[in-house]
Design a protein around this motif. Structure first.
Motif, PDB file in Angstrom:
ATOM      1  N   GLU A 107       0.837  -1.203   0.000  1.00 26.65           N
ATOM      2  CA  GLU A 107       0.000   0.000   0.000  1.00 26.65           C
ATOM      3  C   GLU A 107       0.872   1.252   0.000  1.00 26.65           C
ATOM      4  N   ALA A 108       1.934   1.239   0.812  1.00 21.31           N
ATOM      5  CA  ALA A 108       2.783   2.424   0.951  1.00 21.31           C
ATOM      6  C   ALA A 108       3.616   2.688  -0.293  1.00 21.31           C
ATOM      7  N   THR A 109       4.093   1.622  -0.930  1.00 22.17           N
ATOM      8  CA  THR A 109       4.947   1.802  -2.102  1.00 22.17           C
ATOM      9  C   THR A 109       4.155   2.213  -3.327  1.00 22.17           C
ATOM     10  N   GLY A 110       2.871   1.918  -3.332  1.00 24.16           N
ATOM     11  CA  GLY A 110       2.013   2.350  -4.429  1.00 24.16           C
ATOM     12  C   GLY A 110       2.564   1.978  -5.782  1.00 24.16           C
ATOM     13  N   ASP A 111       2.835   2.994  -6.613  1.00 22.12           N
ATOM     14  CA  ASP A 111       3.326   2.727  -7.961  1.00 22.12           C
ATOM     15  C   ASP A 111       4.854   2.808  -8.048  1.00 22.12           C
ATOM     16  N   LYS A 112       5.527   2.793  -6.883  1.00 25.04           N
ATOM     17  CA  LYS A 112       6.989   2.850  -6.876  1.00 25.04           C
ATOM     18  C   LYS A 112       7.577   1.497  -7.292  1.00 25.04           C
ATOM     19  N   THR A 113       8.809   1.526  -7.773  1.00 26.09           N
ATOM     20  CA  THR A 113       9.515   0.294  -8.097  1.00 26.09           C
ATOM     21  C   THR A 113      10.096  -0.283  -6.802  1.00 26.09           C
ATOM     22  N   VAL A 114       9.866  -1.576  -6.589  1.00 23.42           N
ATOM     23  CA  VAL A 114      10.321  -2.203  -5.344  1.00 23.42           C
ATOM     24  C   VAL A 114      11.125  -3.459  -5.670  1.00 23.42           C
ATOM     25  N   ILE A 115      12.282  -3.573  -5.029  1.00 18.99           N
ATOM     26  CA  ILE A 115      13.087  -4.794  -5.117  1.00 18.99           C
ATOM     27  C   ILE A 115      13.327  -5.274  -3.695  1.00 18.99           C
ATOM     28  N   PHE A 116      12.904  -6.497  -3.396  1.00 16.59           N
ATOM     29  CA  PHE A 116      13.165  -6.987  -2.043  1.00 16.59           C
ATOM     30  C   PHE A 116      13.754  -8.388  -2.090  1.00 16.59           C
ATOM     31  N   ILE A 117      14.590  -8.626  -1.086  1.00 19.55           N
ATOM     32  CA  ILE A 117      15.254  -9.919  -0.916  1.00 19.55           C
ATOM     33  C   ILE A 117      14.650 -10.594   0.299  1.00 19.55           C
ATOM     34  N   SER A 118      14.328 -11.843   0.168  1.00 12.67           N
ATOM     35  CA  SER A 118      13.797 -12.565   1.317  1.00 12.67           C
ATOM     36  C   SER A 118      14.072 -14.046   1.169  1.00 12.67           C
ATOM     37  N   HIS A 119      14.449 -14.649   2.293  1.00  8.09           N
ATOM     38  CA  HIS A 119      14.606 -16.099   2.311  1.00  8.09           C
ATOM     39  C   HIS A 119      13.284 -16.794   2.606  1.00  8.09           C
TER      40      HIS A 119
END
Length: 610
Positions: free
Chosen positions: A549-561
């Motif tokens: 919700e917060a990132t909206g239309d922003k580009t997001v890259i996340f790392i997760s195990h």
């Protein structure tokens, strides 16, 4: 025993020009920070020696001659009172300089020079921390700065004191007995040679012992930092390991000292006894007795004054015999400081374009990267295109290159080959600081700083910043409810480093605080490295939806195990040994029944049948 290579030994060889250039460089820094700090001490150094000359040489010599040759008492008393008045005025200046000017200006000098070092450290390329030699130089520069400020001022004061003492006493000797100066000159030449040899060994021992001292300091930190307290108490066996390593490091430090001890003892003996006591107490006193009793060329009052003044003349020559080698040692350390300050970052802007905060489009074209020189490539000929506003998850086993890849995207490192573009432009064309400002990040090894909650969210000065945006970010991360329980709310100090009333957050709370930084920042690209690793499953679920919700239309890259987290991504990219081996949505990758599906099955197999 660690061998000191020839190159390191050669670094201790300095020309006179280099020695004075380095000391003068540091003196300029001190003078720039506080002219009065330098000038008052310099004036007092000269005043002190002139005062001592008139008191201990001129006055006492005059009194002895008066007693020997029967001068009128009234005349002698007048001379004594006049010199006493002048000495008293001089002492008032010394007290003013030592008790007021020095204590007031010294902290100012240290603060201004340290700020230059801290600002330089802030702008250092991250790769500098991968170079042990450069890192050791950086540690030495920052840790030695206070000491070198004091050493340079000592050099200035000793030089001026020595010159003032030498000039005044030499004039007296030339007037009374010119030959006597030769004894002081002989002591000076030998003392200079052995003092320089002694200081060189001292420096080599210090440099060689730095790696071992750092190991000891690491263990020392473990036993007073709160971060390690629980682990140490719950796992006493760790202490056994640390104790063994502390003893080993201590043995190495001892071995270094032992290696240089004999030479230091010999050079120290030569400079202190042969070049001092032997010349003064044996040779010179014999010469004076011969002049007075055999040749009758000087009076006994002159013998007493010349013998007493010989020590002063000899010590004044330490400006050459001891102070110069002292300056040589100082120069070696200052040279490290200058190298550190003169370092030019390699991560620089070509055209200094200003990026926008809109959702970024990212392209990687044949990107390769390795840490340091002659190392294997961790990222290998990688191609990737990320659309504006796309939510990307990077997955893979440890060492796959996930964190390295996002560091390249943030331009903390530059690629060894290939190009990274943001919004169609090579990221090297953007102004580095402005480019960083358009990226919001949370690393798995995030840090909480000693400061208020507000400052920790902003990572900036909080004066004049409205609370509304900060509270919204904390609410989105799930931490605001906890902050509301603090008496001072957003102004609550975190950690007890600067405030005894400071609060230490739990691991999960600290992670939420770190995540709130990304929520607050208006960034076009958000990079989250293990953003919810310290959270429970419910908190993680709530946070994931809050992030979307917060990132909206922003580009997001996340790392997760945790692959349960990656399900929210538009596209999942699986890395292995620096290459993309699979990519697609969660459902698409499961349908492929490849490596991602195997990883998913391992994590969720107890609950779900793939």
């Amino acid at each position: 025993m660690k061998y000191v290579p020839k190159e390191e030994r050669q670094k201790t060889k300095q020309s006179i020009k280099t020695v004075f250039a380095n000391n003068f460089f540091m003196l300029k820094q001190i003078f720039s920070a506080s002219p009065s700090f330098v000038l008052f001490q310099a004036a007092d150094a000269v005043r002190g020696q002139v005062s001592i000359f008139f008191e201990h040489t001129v006055l006492i010599g005059y009194v002895l001659e008066a007693a020997e040759f029967g001068y009128p008492f009234k005349k002698v008393a007048g001379v004594i009172l006049l010199l006493a008045a002048l000495i008293t005025i001089g002492m008032l200046f010394t007290v003013y300089q030592g008790e007021y000017v020095g204590p007031r200006e010294r902290p100012k000098v240290r603060q201004k020079i340290k700020m230059k070092l801290y600002e330089k450290a802030r702008d250092m390329d991250l790769e500098c921390y991968d170079d042990p030699e450069f890192y050791n130089s950086q540690v030495l520069a920052i840790s030695e700065i206070d000491n070198q400020i004091d050493r340079v001022m000592k050099f200035v004061i000793d030089t001026l004191s020595g010159l003032a003492a030498f000039v005044t006493t030499a004039i007296y000797f030339l007037y009374k007995d010119k030959t006597a100066i030769l004894f002081a000159l002989g002591a000076f030449v030998l003392s200079m040679i052995f003092e320089q040899l002694y200081n060189k060994q001292n420096y080599l021992a210090r440099v060689e012992g730095i790696p071992f001292s750092r190991k000891r300091d690491y263990i020392k930190r473990i036993y007073y930092l709160n971060d390690y307290a629980k682990e140490i108490r719950l796992n006493p066996g760790v202490s056994d390991i640390l104790f063994d390593r502390f003893e080993a490091a201590n043995d190495e430090v001892y071995a270094v000292e032992k290696k240089y001890a004999l030479k230091k003892w010999f050079f120290g003996f030569m400079r202190r006894y042969v070049c001092n006591s032997f010349f003064a107490d044996v040779l010179f006193i014999g010469y004076l007795v011969y002049q007075a009793m055999v040749l009758h060329s000087i009076s006994f009052s002159t013998v007493a004054i010349l013998y007493g003044s010989f020590g002063r003349l000899k010590n004044s020559m330490r400006v050459f015999s001891e102070t110069y080698p002292f300056a040589c040692e100082t120069s070696l350390y200052v040279n490290k400081i200058r190298e550190f300050l003169n370092y030019e970052p390699k991560i620089v802007s070509k055209e200094k374009l200003a990026p926008t905060n809109k959702a970024k489009e990212i392209e990687l074209d044949k990107v390769s990267f390795a840490y340091g020189k002659n190392q294997d490539m961790l990222i290998k000929n990688l191609n990737l295109h990320i659309k504006p506003g796309e939510k990307i998850a990077l997955v893979g086993y440890n060492g796959a290159g996930k964190t390295t890849l996002v560091k390249l995207l943030m331009r903390l490192y530059d690629t060894k080959a290939g190009v990274i573009k943001a919004d169609g432009r090579d990221i090297k064309e953007y102004d580095v600081k402005k480019y960083h400002d358009t990226i919001g990040t949370v690393f798995q090894d995030f840090q909480i700083f000693a400061g208020s909650v507000k400052e920790n969210v902003l990572l900036d000065v909080a004066d004049g910043i409205e609370d509304e945006g900060i509270k919204k970010a904390l609410t989105q991360s799930g931490l605001m409810e906890r902050i509301n329980k603090f008496e001072k709310g957003l102004d609550t100090e975190l950690t007890t480093e600067f405030s005894q009333e400071g609060v230490n957050l739990s691991g999960g709370e600290s992670q939420k605080l770190a995540i709130s930084r990304v929520f607050y920042k208006d960034a076009g690209l958000m990079i989250l490295d293990e953003p919810s690793s310290a959270l429970d499953p419910i908190a993680e679920y709530q946070l994931n939806h809050a992030m979307l919700e917060a990132t909206g239309d922003k580009t997001v890259i996340f790392i997760s195990h945790r692959l349960s987290t990656t399900r929210i991504a538009d596209r999942i990219i699986m890395l292995e040994k620096g290459k993309i081996v699979e990519q697609g949505s969660h459902e698409e990758l499961l349908a492929m029944k490849g490596k991602y599906a195997q990883m998913w099955k391992v994590q969720a197999g107890a609950y779900i049948t793939v």
